[in-house]
Design a protein around this motif. Structure first.
Motif, short mmCIF file in Angstrom:
data_model
loop_
_atom_site.label_atom_id
_atom_site.label_comp_id
_atom_site.label_asym_id
_atom_site.label_seq_id
_atom_site.Cartn_x
_atom_site.Cartn_y
_atom_site.Cartn_z
N ARG A 11 -12.42 3.14 14.44
CA ARG A 11 -13.03 3.64 15.67
C ARG A 11 -14.52 3.88 15.45
O ARG A 11 -15.35 3.52 16.30
CB ARG A 11 -12.34 4.95 16.09
CG ARG A 11 -12.88 5.56 17.37
CD ARG A 11 -12.12 6.83 17.75
NE ARG A 11 -12.20 7.86 16.73
CZ ARG A 11 -13.22 8.71 16.60
NH1 ARG A 11 -14.24 8.67 17.42
NH2 ARG A 11 -13.21 9.63 15.64
N SER A 14 -16.43 0.53 15.14
CA SER A 14 -16.61 -0.21 16.38
C SER A 14 -17.49 0.51 17.39
O SER A 14 -18.30 -0.12 18.07
CB SER A 14 -15.25 -0.53 17.01
OG SER A 14 -14.59 0.66 17.37
N LYS A 15 -17.38 1.82 17.50
CA LYS A 15 -18.13 2.56 18.53
C LYS A 15 -19.38 3.26 18.01
O LYS A 15 -20.22 3.65 18.80
CB LYS A 15 -17.21 3.60 19.19
CG LYS A 15 -16.07 2.97 19.94
CD LYS A 15 -15.21 4.01 20.61
CE LYS A 15 -14.07 3.34 21.35
NZ LYS A 15 -13.14 4.29 21.93
#
Length: 107
Positions: A11, A14-15
């Protein structure tokens, strides 16, 4: 507190926002909690087990010696690079501070 689960790492990769230097890569993502969490990644590109463990130790010590001006509420991931095991924690601490200042994590 540390980040341990693979889905949390994915997470943040990716973010999150990344900051790159030849010695270290830093990923920063704001979390919903009021705590600062850190994770360390060392790949086999870093070297054998001895070099990977040294990389983790140097990163941990550089983070420990950082000023206490770091704002809570962020997830941080530090990724070791090939030059990391040869560095001293004081030099790595300077690089880490630059990354965290440009991320807005340090007051």
């Amino acid at each position: 507190m540390s980040i341990k689960q693979n889905r949390e790492f994915q997470r943040i990769y990716s973010k999150g926002k990344s900051f790159v230097s030849p010695m270290l890569v830093t990923y920063v993502l704001k979390n919903r909690k009021d705590s600062l969490r850190m994770g360390i990644t060392t790949s086999k590109k870093t070297g054998n087990a001895v070099r990977r463990n040294r990389s983790r130790r140097v990163i941990r010590e550089a983070f420990r010696s950082m000023p206490r001006e770091i704002r809570p509420g962020f997830d941080l991931i530090f990724v070791a690079r090939a030059k990391t095991p040869m560095m001293k924690s004081t030099d790595l601490s300077r690089v880490m501070t630059q990354h965290l200042k440009s991320a807005g994590v340090i007051k």
